[in-house]
Motif scaffolding. Structure first.
Motif, mmCIF file in Angstrom:
data_model
loop_
_atom_site.group_PDB
_atom_site.id
_atom_site.type_symbol
_atom_site.label_atom_id
_atom_site.label_comp_id
_atom_site.label_asym_id
_atom_site.label_seq_id
_atom_site.Cartn_x
_atom_site.Cartn_y
_atom_site.Cartn_z
ATOM 1 N N SER A 91 -11.489 4.674 9.654
ATOM 2 C CA SER A 91 -10.675 4.398 8.468
ATOM 3 C C SER A 91 -9.671 5.528 8.301
ATOM 4 O O SER A 91 -9.921 6.661 8.721
ATOM 5 N N PRO A 92 -8.522 5.250 7.667
ATOM 6 C CA PRO A 92 -7.542 6.323 7.454
ATOM 7 C C PRO A 92 -8.125 7.429 6.562
ATOM 8 O O PRO A 92 -8.818 7.151 5.592
ATOM 9 N N ALA A 111 -3.980 16.123 3.336
ATOM 10 C CA ALA A 111 -3.040 16.597 2.316
ATOM 11 C C ALA A 111 -2.272 17.814 2.849
ATOM 12 O O ALA A 111 -2.649 18.386 3.871
ATOM 13 N N PRO A 112 -1.225 18.236 2.180
ATOM 14 C CA PRO A 112 -0.478 19.417 2.624
ATOM 15 C C PRO A 112 -1.396 20.636 2.765
ATOM 16 O O PRO A 112 -2.234 20.894 1.907
ATOM 17 N N ALA A 113 -1.257 21.349 3.870
ATOM 18 C CA ALA A 113 -2.030 22.558 4.190
ATOM 19 C C ALA A 113 -3.529 22.295 4.298
ATOM 20 O O ALA A 113 -4.340 23.183 4.107
ATOM 21 N N SER A 128 -3.660 8.343 15.294
ATOM 22 C CA SER A 128 -2.419 7.753 14.795
ATOM 23 C C SER A 128 -2.117 8.331 13.408
ATOM 24 O O SER A 128 -3.025 8.799 12.711
ATOM 25 N N HIS A 129 -0.857 8.291 13.022
ATOM 26 C CA HIS A 129 -0.397 8.880 11.776
ATOM 27 C C HIS A 129 0.332 7.825 10.935
ATOM 28 O O HIS A 129 1.009 6.971 11.481
ATOM 29 N N ALA A 130 0.197 7.913 9.623
ATOM 30 C CA ALA A 130 0.921 7.013 8.705
ATOM 31 C C ALA A 130 1.259 7.787 7.432
ATOM 32 O O ALA A 130 0.467 8.593 6.953
ATOM 33 N N ARG A 131 2.443 7.515 6.944
ATOM 34 C CA ARG A 131 2.867 8.139 5.678
ATOM 35 C C ARG A 131 2.086 7.523 4.526
ATOM 36 O O ARG A 131 1.706 6.369 4.567
ATOM 37 N N ASP A 181 -0.433 13.017 5.212
ATOM 38 C CA ASP A 181 -0.468 12.218 6.433
ATOM 39 C C ASP A 181 -1.815 11.511 6.463
ATOM 40 O O ASP A 181 -2.849 12.130 6.257
ATOM 41 N N HIS A 182 -1.803 10.190 6.687
ATOM 42 C CA HIS A 182 -3.037 9.425 6.806
ATOM 43 C C HIS A 182 -3.331 9.261 8.298
ATOM 44 O O HIS A 182 -2.608 8.550 9.006
ATOM 45 N N VAL A 183 -4.383 9.937 8.766
ATOM 46 C CA VAL A 183 -4.709 9.961 10.198
ATOM 47 C C VAL A 183 -5.910 9.060 10.465
ATOM 48 O O VAL A 183 -6.793 8.893 9.617
#
Length: 116
Positions: A85-86, A90-92, A111-114, A66-68
């Motif tokens: 900046s995003p 990463a997972p976990a 905000s979140h971006a795939r 997730d790019h936050v």
């Protein structure tokens, strides 16, 4: 006559359920997942505002990154709003985002971006 007195409350309850308008019946509030997007996504974020400083901690429990980004809106008209900046969560992984205003903070959110 005794058995009728025991059935009266149950009969009244059934009658009320059948007579109530459809809008008065409770609905389950379960988010609908789209067929093409069945896998859960999105880091859980906690945003803390301490006077003019803002800190966000985001933890991603899911297998997709997730790019936050932290967005800060300042109270004063002359104080510049900021967007970080995003940052890839990463997972976990837990990431920290920081920002500030010169004076008071009006609002702060993430905000979140795939990932691409």
């Amino acid at each position: 006559m005794r058995p009728l007195h025991r059935l009266a409350p149950a009969a009244l309850a059934v009658a009320c359920v059948l007579i109530l308008p459809y809008e008065a019946v409770s609905h389950a509030r379960v988010p609908v997942m789209k067929a093409g997007n069945a896998e859960p996504f999105g880091a859980a974020c906690r945003v803390r505002v301490d006077e003019s400083d803002v800190t966000a901690h985001c933890h991603n429990p899911y297998p997709e990154p997730d790019h936050v980004r932290l967005h800060i809106e300042c109270e004063r008209w002359w104080d510049l709003d900021t967007d970080t900046s995003p940052v890839e969560a990463a997972p976990a992984q837990t990431v920290r985002l920081d920002g500030r205003c010169w004076k008071e903070v009006r609002a702060a959110w993430v905000s979140h971006a795939r990932g691409s």
